[in-house]
Scaffold this motif. Structure first.
Motif, PDB file in Angstrom:
ATOM      1  N   LEU A  18       1.539  -1.325  -0.181  1.00 40.59           N
ATOM      2  CA  LEU A  18       0.184  -0.209   0.362  1.00 40.59           C
ATOM      3  C   LEU A  18       0.561   1.208   0.112  1.00 40.59           C
ATOM      4  CD1 LEU A  18      -2.986  -0.822   2.688  1.00 40.59           C
ATOM      5  CD2 LEU A  18      -2.924  -0.103  -0.179  1.00 40.59           C
ATOM      6  N   TYR A  19       1.708   1.185   0.902  1.00 39.54           N
ATOM      7  CA  TYR A  19       2.611   2.415   0.719  1.00 39.54           C
ATOM      8  C   TYR A  19       3.510   2.863  -0.338  1.00 39.54           C
ATOM      9  CZ  TYR A  19       0.683   4.318   5.804  1.00 39.54           C
ATOM     10  OH  TYR A  19      -0.786   4.700   6.380  1.00 39.54           O
ATOM     11  N   GLN A  20       4.175   1.970  -0.900  1.00 41.13           N
ATOM     12  CA  GLN A  20       4.672   1.854  -1.969  1.00 41.13           C
ATOM     13  C   GLN A  20       4.557   2.781  -3.250  1.00 41.13           C
ATOM     14  OE1 GLN A  20       8.041   0.688  -2.575  1.00 41.13           O
ATOM     15  NE2 GLN A  20       7.595  -0.833  -0.963  1.00 41.13           N
ATOM     16  N   ILE A  27      -0.054  12.590   3.121  1.00 37.92           N
ATOM     17  CA  ILE A  27      -0.032  12.306   4.767  1.00 37.92           C
ATOM     18  C   ILE A  27      -0.311  13.444   5.430  1.00 37.92           C
ATOM     19  CG2 ILE A  27       0.233  11.308   6.936  1.00 37.92           C
ATOM     20  CD1 ILE A  27      -0.361   9.401   4.581  1.00 37.92           C
ATOM     21  N   GLY A  28       0.867  14.005   4.914  1.00 31.11           N
ATOM     22  CA  GLY A  28       1.128  15.846   5.313  1.00 31.11           C
ATOM     23  C   GLY A  28      -0.668  16.524   5.634  1.00 31.11           C
ATOM     24  N   HIS A  29      -1.209  16.019   5.007  1.00 36.13           N
ATOM     25  CA  HIS A  29      -3.085  16.942   4.603  1.00 36.13           C
ATOM     26  C   HIS A  29      -3.855  16.476   5.325  1.00 36.13           C
ATOM     27  CE1 HIS A  29      -1.522  18.721   0.435  1.00 36.13           C
ATOM     28  NE2 HIS A  29      -1.081  18.334   0.126  1.00 36.13           N
ATOM     29  N   MET A  30      -3.290  15.246   6.614  1.00 39.65           N
ATOM     30  CA  MET A  30      -4.385  14.387   7.031  1.00 39.65           C
ATOM     31  C   MET A  30      -3.943  15.023   8.432  1.00 39.65           C
ATOM     32  SD  MET A  30      -4.704  11.485   5.102  1.00 39.65           S
ATOM     33  CE  MET A  30      -4.332  11.350   2.875  1.00 39.65           C
ATOM     34  N   TYR A 180      -4.826   5.440   6.508  1.00 41.86           N
ATOM     35  CA  TYR A 180      -3.960   6.655   6.965  1.00 41.86           C
ATOM     36  C   TYR A 180      -3.927   6.966   4.767  1.00 41.86           C
ATOM     37  CZ  TYR A 180      -3.994   9.691  10.434  1.00 41.86           C
ATOM     38  OH  TYR A 180      -4.117  10.004  11.851  1.00 41.86           O
ATOM     39  N   ALA A 181      -3.106   5.398   4.478  1.00 40.76           N
ATOM     40  CA  ALA A 181      -2.747   4.962   3.023  1.00 40.76           C
ATOM     41  C   ALA A 181      -3.798   4.638   1.867  1.00 40.76           C
ATOM     42  CB  ALA A 181      -2.420   3.359   3.164  1.00 40.76           C
ATOM     43  N   ARG A 182      -4.891   4.723   2.378  1.00 40.63           N
ATOM     44  CA  ARG A 182      -6.409   4.165   1.205  1.00 40.63           C
ATOM     45  C   ARG A 182      -6.599   6.091   1.467  1.00 40.63           C
ATOM     46  NH1 ARG A 182      -7.039  -0.635  -0.163  1.00 40.63           N
ATOM     47  NH2 ARG A 182      -6.997  -2.388   1.674  1.00 40.63           N
TER      48      ARG A 182
END
Length: 215
Positions: A18-20, A27-30, A180-182
């Motif tokens: 997923l994190y690839q 993520i910094g938007h969250m 977070y990934a999704r």
């Protein structure tokens, strides 16, 4: 005194996959939490995702760093807490060679590194606070492996998920990571349509919602 705990496999292959597809800046938007601010990559482009193996050393003694390389497995990320020492290097060419031989995904040092040409030749992905010829030594004073450490104000546990790219480094507990990934992947995919609309002449401010603050 040395404390060596067993390696923790907190990250599963599904999270790695997923994190690839996820960049830390998305993520910094969250959230504001989990970012190792101040670290810089030795070279770009850089990207790695992996399972945290943590090390804490006193400022002069890197004995525990060498021992940690006996415990790492392929895909791990070695993270060293230098207890606030930003002037010395605890990581050079020989430990880089050993890490590369163990197929680690990357290295994060909350201090300095040295032997830059050797590390670059090995193509070992590494983040640090800088470069210094002043190094640590093998003194056998104390150290910890696979305990909770602090890097750039962020607590990191063994087995945490580490996500690094050209934009920086993000750390998260694996149990919270999938959500977070999704969300990040959804946001990144939505940007394709946003760019299409910008190309068609639509205002970015109207698309992002910024325009409403200027009415």
């Amino acid at each position: 005194m040395f404390r060596v705990n067993p390696r923790v496999q907190g990250v599963n292959p599904k999270l790695i996959d997923l994190y690839q597809k996820v960049d830390p800046s998305t993520i910094g938007h969250m959230t504001d939490f989990g970012f190792l601010k101040g670290l810089q990559p030795l070279a770009r482009p850089i990207r790695f995702v992996g399972n945290a193996v943590t090390v804490r050393i006193p400022h002069m003694d890197s004995t525990a760093v060498h021992k940690a390389l006996d415990l790492v497995e392929p895909g791990d990320v070695v993270i060293v807490d230098m207890s606030g020492d930003t002037q010395r290097s605890c990581w050079g060419g020989m430990v880089s060679y050993a890490a590369k031989a163990k197929n680690v995904a990357g290295v994060i040092i909350s201090g300095c590194i040295n032997d830059v040409p050797e590390i670059l030749e090995l193509n070992l992905p590494i983040f640090s606070l800088g470069i210094s010829p002043l190094t640590t030594r093998i003194l056998g004073i104390e150290g910890e492996i696979n305990t909770t450490i602090s890097v750039c104000g962020v607590s990191i546990n063994p087995g945490d998920l580490i996500v690094a790219s050209d934009d920086g480094v993000f750390v998260i507990n694996p149990k919270d990571a999938e959500e977070y990934a999704r969300s990040a992947i959804e946001k990144q995919e939505a940007e394709v349509e946003t760019k299409r609309q910008v190309d068609a002449g639509v205002s970015l401010a109207s698309l992002s919602g910024a325009a409403k603050f200027f009415n």
